[in-house]
Design a protein around this motif. Structure first.
Motif, short mmCIF file in Angstrom:
data_model
loop_
_atom_site.label_atom_id
_atom_site.label_comp_id
_atom_site.label_asym_id
_atom_site.label_seq_id
_atom_site.Cartn_x
_atom_site.Cartn_y
_atom_site.Cartn_z
N GLN B 156 0.84 -1.20 0.00
CA GLN B 156 0.00 0.00 0.00
C GLN B 156 0.87 1.24 0.00
OE1 GLN B 156 -2.30 -1.23 3.35
NE2 GLN B 156 -4.10 -1.76 2.11
N GLY B 157 2.04 1.12 0.68
CA GLY B 157 2.97 2.25 0.68
C GLY B 157 3.48 2.57 -0.71
N LEU B 158 3.64 1.49 -1.52
CA LEU B 158 4.18 1.70 -2.88
C LEU B 158 3.24 2.53 -3.75
CD1 LEU B 158 5.85 -1.66 -3.97
CD2 LEU B 158 6.91 0.43 -3.19
N LEU B 159 1.96 2.62 -3.34
CA LEU B 159 1.02 3.43 -4.11
C LEU B 159 1.48 4.89 -4.15
CD1 LEU B 159 -2.45 2.07 -2.94
CD2 LEU B 159 -1.21 1.53 -5.02
N GLN B 160 2.31 5.26 -3.17
CA GLN B 160 2.79 6.64 -3.12
C GLN B 160 4.12 6.78 -3.86
OE1 GLN B 160 0.73 8.70 -1.49
NE2 GLN B 160 -0.56 7.05 -0.70
N TYR B 185 -8.44 -4.38 -0.33
CA TYR B 185 -7.22 -3.83 0.25
C TYR B 185 -6.82 -2.52 -0.39
CZ TYR B 185 -6.38 -7.98 3.02
OH TYR B 185 -6.50 -8.97 3.93
N LEU B 186 -7.53 -2.17 -1.45
CA LEU B 186 -7.17 -0.95 -2.16
C LEU B 186 -8.06 0.16 -1.64
CD1 LEU B 186 -6.86 -1.56 -5.97
CD2 LEU B 186 -5.51 0.00 -4.61
N LYS B 187 -7.83 0.54 -0.41
CA LYS B 187 -8.77 1.49 0.17
C LYS B 187 -8.63 2.84 -0.52
CE LYS B 187 -9.32 -0.87 4.46
NZ LYS B 187 -8.07 -1.59 4.64
N ALA B 188 -9.53 3.04 -1.46
CA ALA B 188 -9.42 4.25 -2.25
C ALA B 188 -10.12 5.40 -1.54
CB ALA B 188 -10.05 4.03 -3.61
N ASN B 189 -9.45 6.52 -1.47
CA ASN B 189 -10.13 7.73 -1.05
C ASN B 189 -9.78 8.82 -2.06
OD1 ASN B 189 -7.52 8.61 -0.44
ND2 ASN B 189 -7.69 7.74 1.62
N LEU B 212 -6.90 1.59 -14.21
CA LEU B 212 -8.30 1.78 -14.59
C LEU B 212 -9.19 0.70 -13.97
CD1 LEU B 212 -7.91 2.77 -18.35
CD2 LEU B 212 -8.81 4.19 -16.52
N GLU B 213 -8.64 -0.51 -13.90
CA GLU B 213 -9.42 -1.60 -13.33
C GLU B 213 -9.66 -1.38 -11.84
OE1 GLU B 213 -7.83 -5.65 -13.88
OE2 GLU B 213 -8.55 -5.33 -15.93
N SER B 214 -8.69 -0.77 -11.18
CA SER B 214 -8.80 -0.68 -9.73
C SER B 214 -9.68 0.48 -9.27
CB SER B 214 -7.42 -0.57 -9.11
OG SER B 214 -6.81 0.63 -9.54
N ILE B 215 -9.71 1.56 -10.03
CA ILE B 215 -10.48 2.70 -9.52
C ILE B 215 -11.97 2.55 -9.75
CG2 ILE B 215 -8.63 4.42 -9.57
CD1 ILE B 215 -9.55 5.33 -12.23
N ILE B 216 -12.36 1.53 -10.48
CA ILE B 216 -13.78 1.35 -10.76
C ILE B 216 -14.59 1.12 -9.49
CG2 ILE B 216 -13.66 -1.15 -11.10
CD1 ILE B 216 -15.60 0.85 -13.51
N ASN B 217 -13.92 0.64 -8.45
CA ASN B 217 -14.66 0.35 -7.21
C ASN B 217 -14.88 1.58 -6.35
OD1 ASN B 217 -14.89 -2.36 -7.76
ND2 ASN B 217 -12.81 -2.74 -7.02
N TYR B 218 -14.32 2.69 -6.76
CA TYR B 218 -14.42 3.89 -5.95
C TYR B 218 -15.74 4.60 -6.21
CZ TYR B 218 -13.41 8.53 -4.15
OH TYR B 218 -13.46 9.71 -3.49
N ASN B 219 -16.40 5.00 -5.15
CA ASN B 219 -17.63 5.76 -5.30
C ASN B 219 -17.42 7.18 -4.80
OD1 ASN B 219 -18.93 3.50 -6.27
ND2 ASN B 219 -19.61 2.87 -4.25
N PRO B 220 -17.40 8.13 -5.67
CA PRO B 220 -17.14 9.50 -5.24
C PRO B 220 -18.28 10.04 -4.39
CG PRO B 220 -17.72 9.44 -7.56
CD PRO B 220 -17.60 8.02 -7.12
N LYS B 221 -17.92 11.00 -3.54
CA LYS B 221 -18.90 11.54 -2.60
C LYS B 221 -19.86 12.52 -3.29
CE LYS B 221 -17.41 9.61 1.21
NZ LYS B 221 -16.27 8.98 0.61
#
Lengths: 430, 926
Positions: B156-160, B185-189, B212-221
């Motif tokens: 998760q640190g490597l995401l940065q 595990y990809l806690k997107a904010n 692109l595949e991973s951000i599909i699970n994100y629901n914007p506020k």
């Protein structure tokens, strides 16, 4: 993602088998070889599922390349990966992609597979980068210098993996080819059902250093944006339906102001492909009359008319006129230009014209006699096909406006531009 | 023998070369080892010799050794461990990132992950990106470990990370881990999404796909955020890689859900179509995927592509799978604005030479006509042309008839002239489905058609040989005709009702026969209302999936492969649903609740793609189970009315009614089931196939058995007989242990008491060292029966296999229950008793089976699945009956006694007794 990648020959024998995950066994894979490849059912769909294993495949020459998986994975990615893998193999083998060459170069292919995919996830498929550190094959280099190695890995993972630093040319040149493939579908009544142009801009760069390029074409939207008048009183320019860019082009920038900016790879690459459906100039008109007399004779009269400027010319024209499979004799009475020959293996009469000037027309008149057959089936009258090349002509009207190159050495490269329009899927129904 | 010698000497030679001091020689040897590995030969014995080469300074050789080790690491971890030390040394060699990455991968394969931590924080991005993927690998093997070592945290640190490719691989790894763990595990904010979108611009094409595949699970506020994300993703639509384009499309569609403003939405939607259409100029495989996705998008947003209709026109050179997908899309995009050119184009396809394509084109015409009223006339004319085509293909005609019946239903009065054209072609209509359609037309338009009754009679004559759906349709149509003209068709309808309820073994058919019979005899006027009720309108059945289903698939759009392929046959299945099915709905119209059930059933059948036949009885079972007596089953559909058995004198059906009562009586006895519900047996046979006792494979020819002609050895054969439904199958496994290819297989079965005869055997040439499994369908043919010799115990089927190698004679054991009738026998209780009395020589034995001690019904189902059909209960015994495939009756009386079951068998053919005992014991105790 992919569990394994296989290369299979026409008989269903495995040429290359690289496993990336353990969920698909070799035995399960054999199912595909035995059931699909060996029985030639391969044409069914590009995705086949056998006992819970999905096989994605594409065939080139006598080799079927397959990716397997048991998960619900991204098919598009894997199919595209297979295409690129084939291109990569071609680049490394340096010749055609066929069973023989694969058998000869299998160690090289294993090594490639190991670099291009990790745990079933595609990694790096840039031939130019891989050539730097693949150790076998014709293009292999000696990998001894540690400093150089570090540089390679940094380039491979950098933001511009397609170009390495320190390229030098004494003479800086750029060659630009605009190649348009013209797809036309004409109904049997002579109505044009659809036309579209699929064009590509192919570049060959011989540039020093890290040049920053800006490429301009007569895209209507760009010209409007550039003229500062989004409503557009500027009427010049053409409508482009869609453009797809090489990964070197900055897409964000294009989306913002439709300018095409990039740092090019070294050598030949395809900068972009585009698709246009509006205002297309057809260079030819085909007017066929095909008359069937009972079951024994067919008369043909096919007229070709070139409708571009008379100062220009088209070359290598082939009009493919279909004839039934049971053709006995095929007589051509007159063509006016070129030669016509019956080719039984293609079930067609091929009319070849070396060179045809603009604004002229010719008629082929011929007759086909048929042998008796038992089947009642009618002849299904396949469409007439057309191949041609018209240099210095774009069916879409696309023009290059400029190509600006900025580099810190501040050189002025020599630029060469060529335009050509080719016949793509050109079908005239009869 | 000789091949083995050669092999071992080859290995010896390789061993020598591997131990050579010359690097070039070693290299060649390792290459050869890898070549052998590819064709599936076991070269693991060379492990120590190959791994020795790792000490070599040559990177090329190291890589080759690595390829070898990675292949055997899983199966020989202990050996691989030996090699690892050398690689570990390399891994610490800070100088060479390529080798560090290699070492990293190999260690993962051997479960060594201590040094992975070092790799994850290495300063070289190449090592880091490799290490990131390795975490996913380790997680697969030992998830606990991965958490313990804190790898997921590191990942998760490597995401940065500053390097976009490292970020992309970390995303891919986390995505993979989340998939396996079923946990995100990809806690997107907002922040991480921003980071990922930044990386999107700098990573290579594959990295973009992962992101692109991973951000599909994100629901914007909020809406604004969604719009921003869309804005940053849109440029990807211009990428050359189709997977990036589709990934971007998927994301845009996802984030559009959070945009409420319609005008903004439309602007974005407009931009989506062109990039997708461009994919139709790509390679055929990509075209196909693009078309599948376009179809899915059409379900949600119907009007994105309607202007691009011409782009979906088929080219002559398109592969067939692309053409068929294009047809579906053309139906999907058809609307008022473009329907004319679509119909013209579809009509054009009907002249194609590929019959499959023509059929689908005709079907597409039907679907478009049903969907858009305006072109009905044009479509019908096209159809008529096809029906009247003298030399047209018969196969296309079948489809045209089916389509015509649908159009007639949708536009009842408009196109009656079509009926005449169809009737003219009656003789050419020969497929079950088209026959059903034709018979439906007969029933519907009986007054408009001359001699409609005669025409139907031709099908009634062959009633017993017709497909079940045709029979159902004959039944419905004859009832319809009778209701419309009771004088003319009374004999006919009687005949059909009798055939359906008495001569048929199919529960569906019998049931429907009873329903009609009962309905007609109870209240003809009301029956008329039910049968000729206004039907629900036909809908275009191609693209309508259930809403929730679409949503589910939609969330997988562009990703799903298995689901896509599942989607296709499913759609055809719905489209192909026989008319008779719709008829059922009509009849049950008075009962609303029923209809609901139907619907849910339909949904289920779509979803699980199960066979209609299986579901139907199951459903009925759940409805009917509590009611044991037959009267209630007859009451199906008429529950509200008192079920009267009194004939009304004035009723023209009095005669029929009398018969009904009579047949009810006999049928009760004939019914082979009792407390299991009418359909219990059927359901069990269909769904409980697992209870069927399949014997194990037995080696019948070993690789050292010589053939009979040339005395050649090397072919191993294992075989077994088993039954599936009503067909007997011989399952054979061949193993080729020779060095050559074995081909040209043929099979024979010697004359045998049951007349078992093999069908054709299809074996592709088997190359050296390969195994091939095939199933030969066997039939019962009196010409292959040996009447003189009764079967011996234990029973073997003498079989011969001829192949390019030699001819092999062998015996395959066969349990008797395989050779019993696959469908229930119909005997009455009285017949059973009569038979039991007439045979003096009975045979008794007991089976120990604690399993069934308490539950006689389990025993019943078990025996029934294995072709012993329960007839009736007597005190605490149960009577089962069956007959062999050559019609020798067998009776079984099972009496539980404590943990044992006492069984008495009775059959006219004495030698069968030991065989029956063996089979029953096998069935009960297995």
């Amino acid at each position: 993602m992919a569990s394994s990648i296989l290369f299979i020959n026409e008989k269903g024998d495995i040429l290359i088998f690289r496993k990336f995950r353990d969920d698909v066994s070799r035995k399960e894979t054999m199912n595909f070889c035995n059931k699909i490849v060996a029985t030639k059912e391969v044409k069914e769909t590009p995705m086949v599922e056998i006992d819970g294993v999905t096989f994605m495949h594409t065939t080139v020459n006598d080799v079927t390349v397959v990716a397997t998986t048991k998960t619900n994975c991204n098919v598009t990615m894997l199919i595209e990966f297979l295409y690129q893998l084939i291109i990569l193999c071609k680049a490394f083998i340096g010749s055609e992609f066929n069973e023989n060459q694969i058998r000869k170069n299998f160690v090289l292919i294993y090594e490639l597979l190991d670099e291009v995919m990790d745990y079933g996830l595609p990694q790096i498929l840039e031939p130019d980068v891989l050539k730097l550190y693949i150790t076998t094959g014709k293009v292999a280099k000696k990998l001894d210098n540690i400093e150089k190695l570090k540089q390679i890995t940094i380039q491979a993972t950098g933001a511009i993996p397609w170009r390495s630093e320190g390229i030098r040319y004494r003479k800086n040149e750029i060659f630009i080819d605009i190649i348009e493939n013209l797809n036309v579908l004409v109904s049997n009544k002579g109505n044009i059902l659809r036309t579209d142009v699929v064009g590509q801009v192919v570049m060959k760069t011989k540039l020093t250093g890290m040049p920053e390029c800006k490429f301009g074409i007569n895209d209507k939207l760009f010209m409007r944006a550039a003229s500062g008048d989004p409503r557009g009183t500027v009427s010049r320019g053409i409508d482009i339906d869609d453009i797809k860019f090489h990964q070197c082009v900055r897409l964000g920038r294009f989306d913002r102001d439709r300018s095409i900016t990039f740092v090019p790879p070294d050598g030949v690459f395809q900068l972009m492909t585009y698709r246009i459906t509006e205002n297309i100039n057809l260079p030819f008109k085909i007017m066929p009359i095909v008359q069937e007399y009972g079951k024994s004779r067919i008369e043909y009269s096919v007229k070709i008319k070139s409708i571009f400027d008379s100062s220009n010319f088209a070359s290598n024209i082939i009009v493919k006129i279909p004839v039934p499979k049971n053709t006995a004799t095929c007589k051509v009475f007159s063509t006016g230009i070129g030669k016509a020959k019956y080719e039984p293996d293609q079930s067609a009469l091929l009319w070849r014209i070396k060179k045809l000037n603009g604004d002229s027309d010719y008629v082929l008149i011929g007759e086909v006699t048929l042998t008796q057959t038992k089947s009642d089936k009618q002849w299904d009258r396949p469409p007439i096909g057309l191949e041609f090349q018209v240099p210095m002509f774009t069916a879409s009207g696309l023009r290059v406006r400029y190509l600006k190159v900025h580099e810190k050495n501040n050189y002025k490269p020599t630029k060469w531009i060529r335009y050509i329009t080719k016949g793509g899927e050109y079908e005239v129904r009869i | 023998m000789s091949s083995y010698m050669k092999k071992s000497s080859e290995l010896e030679e390789l061993k020598m070369e591997l131990n050579s001091l010359k690097i070039d020689e070693q290299k060649e040897a390792v290459k050869q080892v890898i070549a052998m590995m590819t064709i599936g030969k076991d070269v693991s014995v060379l492990f120590p010799h190959v791994t020795k080469c790792i000490m070599s300074p040559s990177i090329e050789l190291k890589k080759l050794v690595y390829l070898y080790i990675i292949n055997y690491a899983k199966s020989k971890p202990d050996l691989a461990l030996m090699a690892v030390s050398a690689f570990t040394k390399d891994a610490h060699e800070k100088s060479n990132p390529l080798i560090r990455a290699l070492a990293d991968r190999i260690k993962i394969a051997t479960y060594l992950c201590e040094s992975l931590k070092d790799c994850l924080v290495d300063d070289d991005p190449y090592v880091k990106k490799t290490a990131a993927i390795s975490v996913a690998k380790i997680y697969h093997i030992m998830p606990e470990h991965t958490k313990e070592f804190g790898f997921i945290k590191l990942l998760q640190g490597l995401l940065q990370d500053g390097n976009a490719i490292v970020v992309a691989n970390a995303v891919a790894a986390l995505f993979e881990i989340s998939r396996v763990a079923g946990k995100n595990y990809l806690k997107a904010n907002k922040e991480t999404i921003g980071k990922l979108l930044n990386a999107l611009n700098d990573t290579n094409e594959w990295g973009q796909i992962y992101i692109l595949e991973s951000i599909i699970n994100y629901n914007p506020k909020e809406q604004k955020e969604a719009e921003e994300i869309i804005e940053r993703i849109m440029p990807r639509l211009q990428h050359a890689n189709p997977a990036v384009v589709l990934g971007a499309t998927k994301n845009v569609l996802h984030f559009l859900k959070f945009v409420n403003l319609k005008s903004n939405k439309d602007v974005i939607l407009k931009k989506l179509s062109a990039p997708l259409i461009t994919l139709l100029s790509a390679e055929p495989e990509i075209q196909y995927i693009a078309l599948c996705n376009i179809l899915l998008i059409l379900q949600q947003i119907p009007n994105v592509f309607e202007k691009n209709v011409k782009m979906f026109f088929c080219r002559f050179s398109d592969p067939i799978y692309v053409k068929l997908a294009k047809l579906d899309v053309m139906v999907g995009v058809a609307d008022n604005t473009n329907v004319d050119i679509i119909i013209t184009e579809l009509h054009e396809y009907c002249n194609n030479i590929d019959q499959d394509f023509v059929r689908r084109s005709i079907k597409a015409i039907g679907q478009v006509v049903v969907k858009v009223d305006r072109v009905a006339k044009k479509g019908v004319e096209a159809l008529r042309e096809h029906i009247n085509q003298e030399h047209g293909s018969d196969s296309a005609l079948q489809e045209a008839v089916i389509v015509a019946s649908k159009i007639l239903r949708k536009y009842p009065k408009k196109f009656e002239s079509l009926v005449k054209d169809i009737v003219m072609q009656q003789e050419r209509i020969d497929e079950p489905e088209s026959k059903s359609a034709f018979i439906w037309i007969l029933g519907e338009y009986s007054k408009k058609i001359e001699n409609a009754g005669e025409k139907l009679e031709t099908y009634i004559e062959s009633f017993t040989n017709e497909n079940i759906n045709v029979c159902l349709q004959i039944l419905t149509s004859s009832v319809k005709m009778f209701i419309k003209d009771s004088d003319a068709y009374e004999d006919m309808v009687m005949n059909v009702l009798k055939l359906a309820s008495e001569a048929s073994a199919n529960p569906d058919l019998r049931d429907r026969g009873y329903i009609y019979w009962r309905m007609l005899s109870t209240d003809p006027t009301q029956t008329k209302d039910v049968v000729l009720a206004k039907r629900p309108e036909v809908e275009e059945d191609l693209t309508k999936l259930m809403d929730d289903e679409t949503r589910e698939i939609f969330s997988d759009i562009f990703i799903s492969d298995t689901k896509h392929s599942a989607l296709r046959p499913e759609r055809t299945a719905t489209a192909d649903e026989p008319d008779s099915d719709e008829e059922v709905e009509e009849e049950e119209k008075p009962k609303k609740s029923k209809k609901k059930d139907k619907k849910s059933k339909k949904k289920k059948s779509k979803k699980e793609d199960e066979k209609e036949e299986i579901i139907l009885p199951e459903e009925v079972v759940t409805e009917e189970k509590p009611k044991n007596d037959l009267d209630d089953i007859f009451g199906l559909g008429l529950e509200d009315e008192p079920v009267t058995t009194d004939a009304q004198a004035a009723d023209p059906l009095a005669g029929i009614l009398g018969d009904t009562n009579g047949s009810t009586g006999t049928d009760q006895a004939a019914s082979p089931w009792d407390d299991n519900g009418l359909f219990g047996g059927f359901g069990a046979a269909g769904s409980d196939a697992s209870m069927y006792v399949k014997p194990e494979h037995v080696e019948v020819v070993s690789s050292s058995t010589p053939g009979s002609q040339n005395k050649t050895t090397g072919l191993q054969i294992k075989g077994r007989f088993y039954r599936e439904g009503t067909s007997i199958k011989l399952d054979l496994i061949f193993y080729n242990s020779t060095a050559g290819i074995i081909s040209d297989f043929d099979i024979m079965i010697n004359k045998n008491p049951f007349g078992l005869k093999p069908g054709t055997i299809s074996v592709i040439p088997i190359s050296a060292g390969q195994t091939f499994t095939t199933v030969v369908e066997c039939s019962i043919d009196q010409s292959n029966a040996d009447m003189k010799n009764p079967p011996q115990f234990p029973y073997y089927v003498q079989t011969a296999i001829k192949c390019s190698l030699d001819i092999y004679y062998f015996q395959v054991p066969c349990l008797l229950h395989t050779l019993l009738q696959g469908t229930a026998v119909t005997v009455t209780q009285a017949q059973c008793q009569q038979m039991a009395n007439s045979i003096a020589a009975k045979h008794s034995f007991s089976v120990n089976s604690a399993r069934f001690a308490g539950s006689p019904s389990d025993l019943k189902t078990r025996l029934q699945t294995n072709s012993f059909y329960p007839i009736y209960d007597e005190a605490n015994s149960q009577i089962f009956a069956t007959s062999t495939v050559n019609n020798i009756p067998i009776l079984l009386r099972c009496t539980p006694e404590g943990e044992d079951i006492q069984i008495i068998v009775c059959t006219p053919v004495g030698p069968l007794y030991p065989l029956i005992e063996e089979a029953v014991k096998e069935v009960i105790s297995k």
